[in-house]
Write an enzyme that holds these catalytic residues in place. Structure first.
Site, short mmCIF file in Angstrom:
data_model
loop_
_atom_site.label_atom_id
_atom_site.label_comp_id
_atom_site.label_asym_id
_atom_site.label_seq_id
_atom_site.Cartn_x
_atom_site.Cartn_y
_atom_site.Cartn_z
N TRP A 428 0.88 -1.18 0.06
CA TRP A 428 0.11 -0.03 -0.04
C TRP A 428 0.85 1.19 0.03
O TRP A 428 0.79 2.18 -0.67
CB TRP A 428 -0.89 -0.07 1.31
N TYR A 432 1.15 3.98 -3.06
CA TYR A 432 0.93 5.21 -2.72
C TYR A 432 1.96 6.34 -3.12
O TYR A 432 1.79 7.59 -3.70
CB TYR A 432 0.52 5.35 -1.36
N ASP A 448 -6.64 -0.45 0.10
CA ASP A 448 -7.22 0.89 0.78
C ASP A 448 -8.51 0.98 1.37
O ASP A 448 -9.22 0.35 0.61
CB ASP A 448 -6.72 1.85 -0.37
#
Length: 485
Positions: A428, A432, A448
């Site tokens: 994640w 990102y 997410d």
């Protein structure tokens, strides 16, 4: 040169803003070149020659139009580049046009020889890197001469010419008039304490969505969003490696399809860097129609799941954003902002801006590495758990040692693997960071919480399968999903 094409001429005739910056029109009857949105009298098609870049039009002997001002056109989208290396090189030339960097130095940063860069660049854009760089400098200078009251000498230095004589000679040779003559042509007097310019985009642009995203993640002391504007502090290094501090303010001019950018005088020596970072932060290079062409299938799942014109929020300071991402792991957006604000108040550098709420610049990677003793002893009392403190320290090392390329890397997937080799960086966080710092358009955050909430009741595995149809724009798909919440 692009072959004369009735499709391009039709776009030019219609003043279609979607094509702004994607091609330029040389007009043989006047000797000038224009943007597709130019409102001057429409020339005949036989007098028009189409070029993919402003540099190519200038090398063909055309001067920039004083009405539509080609220097204000949006930059090239990554979808337009036939070679990723060429696209990255063009962006780097724009960003560093005022630094005095040589083509060999830029080629070195791109991991190739200057000979190879010249060959592929010329093949793609029909001008050499040096000619492209020259046009970047000339157009920046023209913008400053038109929109500011900087002296001609200051303009020459900011645009990277090195000397007033060299600037005057090249300007006269290329544009058939002197810088002072251009000033007289644009007779409106300006008396500004700071510099205000405009940066164009391809419409539509969801300014409110962008501001809402940035406001929700604003770090106290660093960023302020109010009165429909975004403001922040800035810390950069000039060409001599000396620190430069200042502030920027960004507003929206919807009728002009542009953002207004006000920059403090202190940032003049790094103005090209500042403008490049603003374009990245607000995703001004995006071609929204190309993105929507692929992502409109999202609306088959639920109406209005994807909207034309959605942008991916980038970042102005990569280290700041990376630290903010680590702090945001498994806690709320608001809680992460609180922790980031504590770090700023404790270890950030105070500066004077004259604006309420803009008081510090974010600590640099070097500032973090300079802290004595275990990093958790410094960040722990601020509420940062030991594991995340150590991750932040390792990221600071990666920045300082150049182990990971956070600046538009050629292979973002490889950089993400290096990120995930750092303890505390999972998929994640890596995705990102790639989406916001590395400008990777195909990141997807299937785990997410916001993405899951936007698309119930799919599992993370099912979301990943569905998102295959959204390549190579899954970053934009992610933001579209967030915007529905």
């Amino acid at each position: 040169m692009i072959d004369n094409d009735n499709g391009l001429y039709a776009a030019f005739k219609a003043k279609d803003a979607r094509f702004d910056g994607r091609f330029f029109v040389g007009i043989s009857s006047t000797g000038i070149y224009c943007r597709p949105v130019c409102r001057a009298k429409q020339p005949k098609i036989e007098n028009c020659t189409f070029y993919s870049t402003a540099a190519e039009a200038e090398q063909a002997g055309y001067r920039p139009c004083l009405l539509c001002r080609p220097e204000l056109a949006p930059g090239t989208s990554i979808t337009d580049a036939t070679v990723n290396l060429v696209y990255r090189a063009a962006r780097m030339l724009e960003k560093n046009c005022g630094s005095g960097q040589s083509i060999a130095e830029i080629a070195g940063r791109l991991g190739c020889t200057d000979r190879h860069l010249r060959r592929v660049f010329t093949a793609a854009y029909h001008v050499s890197p040096v000619q492209y760089l020259q046009t970047c400098r000339l157009l920046l200078a023209k913008n400053l001469l038109t929109d500011t009251d900087l002296s001609v000498l200051e303009v020459a230095m900011v645009a990277g010419f090195g000397s007033l004589r060299r600037f005057n000679d090249l300007f006269k040779k290329q544009y058939k008039l002197s810088p002072t003559a251009l000033r007289k042509h644009n007779s409106e007097e300006k008396h500004q304490d700071n510099i205000t310019l405009v940066l164009s985009y391809r419409p539509p642009y969801h300014w409110e969505d962008m501001l809402r995203f940035l406001a929700g993640r604003a770090i106290t002391g660093i960023e302020v969003v109010k009165n429909n504007e975004y403001m922040r502090t800035v810390h950069l290094e000039n060409s001599e490696g000396k620190p430069v501090y200042g502030w920027i303010r960004v507003g929206h001019q919807s009728k002009r399809n542009a953002l207004s950018v006000t920059v403090s005088q202190a940032l003049l020596s790094v103005l090209p860097q500042v403008l490049a970072r603003i374009r990245h932060l607000f995703d001004l290079y995006c071609d929204p129609d190309a993105v929507y062409e692929t992502l409109q299938v999202m609306n088959d799942i639920r109406p209005n799941l994807c909207t034309l014109g959605t942008r991916v929020p980038g970042c102005f300071n990569a280290f700041e954003m990376v630290v903010r991402a680590v702090l945001g792991q498994q806690i709320t957006v608001k809680a992460a902002s609180t922790l980031a604000a504590r770090i700023v108040q404790t270890y950030g550098t105070p500066i004077q801006t004259g604006f309420e709420g803009l008081t510090h610049v974010f600590p640099s990677p070097e500032d973090i590495l300079a802290l004595n003793g275990p990093i958790e002893n410094h960040l722990g009392p601020l509420g940062v758990i030991a594991a995340r403190a150590k991750t932040i320290y390792e990221l600071a090392q990666a920045f300082v040692q150049g182990e990971i390329d956070f600046d538009l890397p050629a292979q973002p997937e490889e950089e993400m693997k290096r990120l995930m080799a750092i303890r505390g960086i999972g998929s994640w966080t890596a995705q990102y960071i790639a989406m916001r710092a590395m400008e990777w358009p195909d990141a997807f955050l299937e785990t997410d919480a916001g993405v899951k909430k936007a698309l119930p009741p799919y599992t993370a595995k099912e979301l990943l399968e569905i998102a295959e149809a959204w390549r190579p724009w899954r970053s934009y798909a992610t933001v579209n999903l967030w915007n529905t919440l």
